[in-house]
Design an enzyme around this catalytic site. Structure first.
Site, PDB file in Angstrom:
ATOM      1  N   HIS A  70      -1.040  -0.141  -0.498  1.00 46.35           N
ATOM      2  CA  HIS A  70      -0.595   0.140  -1.866  1.00 46.35           C
ATOM      3  C   HIS A  70      -0.659  -1.064  -2.795  1.00 46.35           C
ATOM      4  O   HIS A  70       0.195  -1.233  -3.671  1.00 46.35           O
ATOM      5  CB  HIS A  70       0.828   0.736  -1.874  1.00 46.35           C
ATOM      6  CG  HIS A  70       1.016   1.764  -2.956  1.00 46.35           C
ATOM      7  ND1 HIS A  70       1.468   1.434  -4.216  1.00 46.35           N
ATOM      8  CD2 HIS A  70       0.774   3.090  -2.984  1.00 46.35           C
ATOM      9  CE1 HIS A  70       1.523   2.542  -4.943  1.00 46.35           C
ATOM     10  NE2 HIS A  70       1.110   3.557  -4.226  1.00 46.35           N
TER      11      HIS A  70
ATOM     12  N   HIS B  87       4.355  12.928  -4.196  1.00 45.38           N
ATOM     13  CA  HIS B  87       4.400  11.996  -3.066  1.00 45.38           C
ATOM     14  C   HIS B  87       5.094  12.660  -1.880  1.00 45.38           C
ATOM     15  O   HIS B  87       6.238  13.114  -2.022  1.00 45.38           O
ATOM     16  CB  HIS B  87       5.161  10.729  -3.458  1.00 45.38           C
ATOM     17  CG  HIS B  87       4.514   9.971  -4.576  1.00 45.38           C
ATOM     18  ND1 HIS B  87       4.658  10.335  -5.894  1.00 45.38           N
ATOM     19  CD2 HIS B  87       3.683   8.899  -4.566  1.00 45.38           C
ATOM     20  CE1 HIS B  87       3.952   9.507  -6.650  1.00 45.38           C
ATOM     21  NE2 HIS B  87       3.353   8.623  -5.872  1.00 45.38           N
TER      22      HIS B  87
ATOM     23  N   ASP C 223       0.617  11.599  -2.446  1.00 42.49           N
ATOM     24  CA  ASP C 223       0.220  10.214  -2.202  1.00 42.49           C
ATOM     25  C   ASP C 223       1.194   9.483  -1.278  1.00 42.49           C
ATOM     26  O   ASP C 223       2.347   9.894  -1.117  1.00 42.49           O
ATOM     27  CB  ASP C 223       0.188   9.440  -3.529  1.00 42.49           C
ATOM     28  CG  ASP C 223      -0.985   9.835  -4.403  1.00 42.49           C
ATOM     29  OD1 ASP C 223      -1.658  10.844  -4.104  1.00 42.49           O
ATOM     30  OD2 ASP C 223      -1.221   9.133  -5.408  1.00 42.49           O
ATOM     31  N   ASP C 224       0.704   8.382  -0.746  1.00 39.83           N
ATOM     32  CA  ASP C 224       1.501   7.344  -0.056  1.00 39.83           C
ATOM     33  C   ASP C 224       1.879   7.678   1.384  1.00 39.83           C
ATOM     34  O   ASP C 224       2.508   6.870   2.052  1.00 39.83           O
ATOM     35  CB  ASP C 224       2.788   6.981  -0.824  1.00 39.83           C
ATOM     36  CG  ASP C 224       2.520   6.416  -2.206  1.00 39.83           C
ATOM     37  OD1 ASP C 224       1.338   6.347  -2.603  1.00 39.83           O
ATOM     38  OD2 ASP C 224       3.485   6.053  -2.895  1.00 39.83           O
TER      39      ASP C 224
ATOM     40  N   HIS D 227      -6.076   5.755  -0.317  1.00 42.89           N
ATOM     41  CA  HIS D 227      -5.109   5.252  -1.302  1.00 42.89           C
ATOM     42  C   HIS D 227      -4.802   3.772  -1.037  1.00 42.89           C
ATOM     43  O   HIS D 227      -3.703   3.316  -1.320  1.00 42.89           O
ATOM     44  CB  HIS D 227      -3.843   6.109  -1.247  1.00 42.89           C
ATOM     45  CG  HIS D 227      -2.922   5.969  -2.422  1.00 42.89           C
ATOM     46  ND1 HIS D 227      -3.341   6.018  -3.728  1.00 42.89           N
ATOM     47  CD2 HIS D 227      -1.577   5.792  -2.488  1.00 42.89           C
ATOM     48  CE1 HIS D 227      -2.302   5.868  -4.530  1.00 42.89           C
ATOM     49  NE2 HIS D 227      -1.205   5.718  -3.808  1.00 42.89           N
TER      50      HIS D 227
ATOM     51  N   TYR E 229      -1.231   3.306  -8.473  1.00 44.36           N
ATOM     52  CA  TYR E 229      -0.795   3.230  -9.875  1.00 44.36           C
ATOM     53  C   TYR E 229      -1.864   3.752 -10.844  1.00 44.36           C
ATOM     54  O   TYR E 229      -1.726   3.620 -12.052  1.00 44.36           O
ATOM     55  CB  TYR E 229      -0.409   1.788 -10.259  1.00 44.36           C
ATOM     56  CG  TYR E 229       0.432   1.101  -9.207  1.00 44.36           C
ATOM     57  CD1 TYR E 229       1.778   1.431  -9.049  1.00 44.36           C
ATOM     58  CD2 TYR E 229      -0.126   0.170  -8.348  1.00 44.36           C
ATOM     59  CE1 TYR E 229       2.543   0.839  -8.059  1.00 44.36           C
ATOM     60  CE2 TYR E 229       0.626  -0.429  -7.352  1.00 44.36           C
ATOM     61  CZ  TYR E 229       1.962  -0.094  -7.209  1.00 44.36           C
ATOM     62  OH  TYR E 229       2.717  -0.684  -6.222  1.00 44.36           O
TER      63      TYR E 229
HETATM   64 NI    NI Z   1       0.802   5.566  -4.526  1.00 41.45          NI
END
Ligand code: NI
Length: 309
Positions: free
Chosen positions: A175, A265, A121-122, A171, A212
């Protein structure tokens, strides 16, 4: 505990680039932060060594930076776009097929194989290309839940992820936790991100992972409207908290079962450095590493999934 240092380097015009991980200097919801300081303003900041490094970076034969200066958000580096050679890592990635697990181009059969989906992720980030090389070398597939602002910053990395045969999901743009947002903002967080992923990679996403894991009926309705299934996870490595390659490897290997969806991540160097041991360990235990859509098969927009079978 190890902690990531900021990424520091020079653009080809001698600007100073400093990139921080998402959780280093701001709340996680802020997302990764990077700045570029104009060459003219770097003089007072640089040591003699720093100035030599700067000169080397501006030289025509300068090695590529570990991040993607062609995509940097300030005009200092956008002029490097046309001179940015595409690394050829992804061209080998498309051939990364294990005969024992799947024939070239054929769908993997997770009813027969012990499949798991590792997810990152991210990103994309300055570490993602390193991860793509590892995945290609080990003939493993992964799923990347990307932030729209990161795709805007690293478009060529996002494209290489898709070219490597990996899956890309939404995503949000930056965020934000979705349940508390006004409906129009929520819709835009999802749709803008889906749009830039499609624009930069040529692939329309079908998966969403709310930041989250925060979701509710309104979020799911928006995901349904955007044609996105909601993908949470069954194993949380907490890699962002420990920032320790050994610990994240141990967490994955001790908890992964058939059908697991593993949350990591690719904005953390420690996580990307752990990938060879994680993938080797999983493959040694008989797992086939597949994308989320390969693991789950047909998914329904607006429906939540936490693991496969
Ligand atoms: Ni995230």
């Amino acid at each position: 505990m190890t902690k990531d240092l900021p990424l520091v380097g020079f653009t080809e015009k001698g600007g100073l680039f400093v990139g921080f991980s998402q959780y280093d200097i701001a709340p996680g919801s802020t997302g990764p932060v990077s700045v570029i300081i104009d060459k003219a303003r770097t003089a007072e900041l640089l040591s003699a060594f720093g100035k030599r490094a700067q000169q080397a970076a501006v030289a025509p034969s300068a090695p590529r930076l570990p991040f993607d200066p062609s995509a940097s958000p300030t005009p200092t580096a956008t002029s490097t776009v046309t001179t940015d050679p595409e690394p050829n890592a992804e061209s080998t990635a498309t051939e990364s097929v294990t005969p024992s697990t799947r024939a070239a181009g054929a769908a993997v059969n997770c009813r027969r194989l012990k499949c798991v989906a590792i997810t990152y992720d991210d990103g994309p980030s300055g570490y993602t290309d390193q991860l793509l090389k590892t995945l290609a070398a080990k003939k493993a597939k992964a799923t990347f839940f990307m932030l729209g602002q990161q795709v805007a910053t690293y478009p060529s990395v996002a494209k290489r992820v898709a070219q490597g045969g990996h899956e890309i999901g939404v995503h949000t743009w930056d965020h934000k936790s979705l349940p508390n947002l006004a409906p129009a903002t929520m819709r835009s967080e999802i749709s803008r991100t889906a749009a830039i992923i499609q624009q930069k990679t040529g692939v329309k996403p079908t998966l969403s992972r709310p930041p989250y894991g925060a979701t509710n009926n309104t979020v799911r309705a928006q995901e349904r409207a955007a044609g996105l299934a909601e993908i949470l996870w069954s194993i949380d490595t907490l890699d962002w908290k420990d920032r320790n390659s050994r610990i994240v490897t141990q967490r994955v290997l001790s908890q992964t079962k058939r059908g697991s969806i593993v949350l990591m991540h690719d904005i953390h160097k420690t996580t990307v450095d752990a990938a060879p041991a994680i993938i080797d360990g999983l493959q040694k235990r008989g797992f086939t590493l597949v994308t989320v859509s390969e693991l789950l098969g047909q998914t329904k927009p607006g429906v939540t999934y936490r693991q496969g079978r």
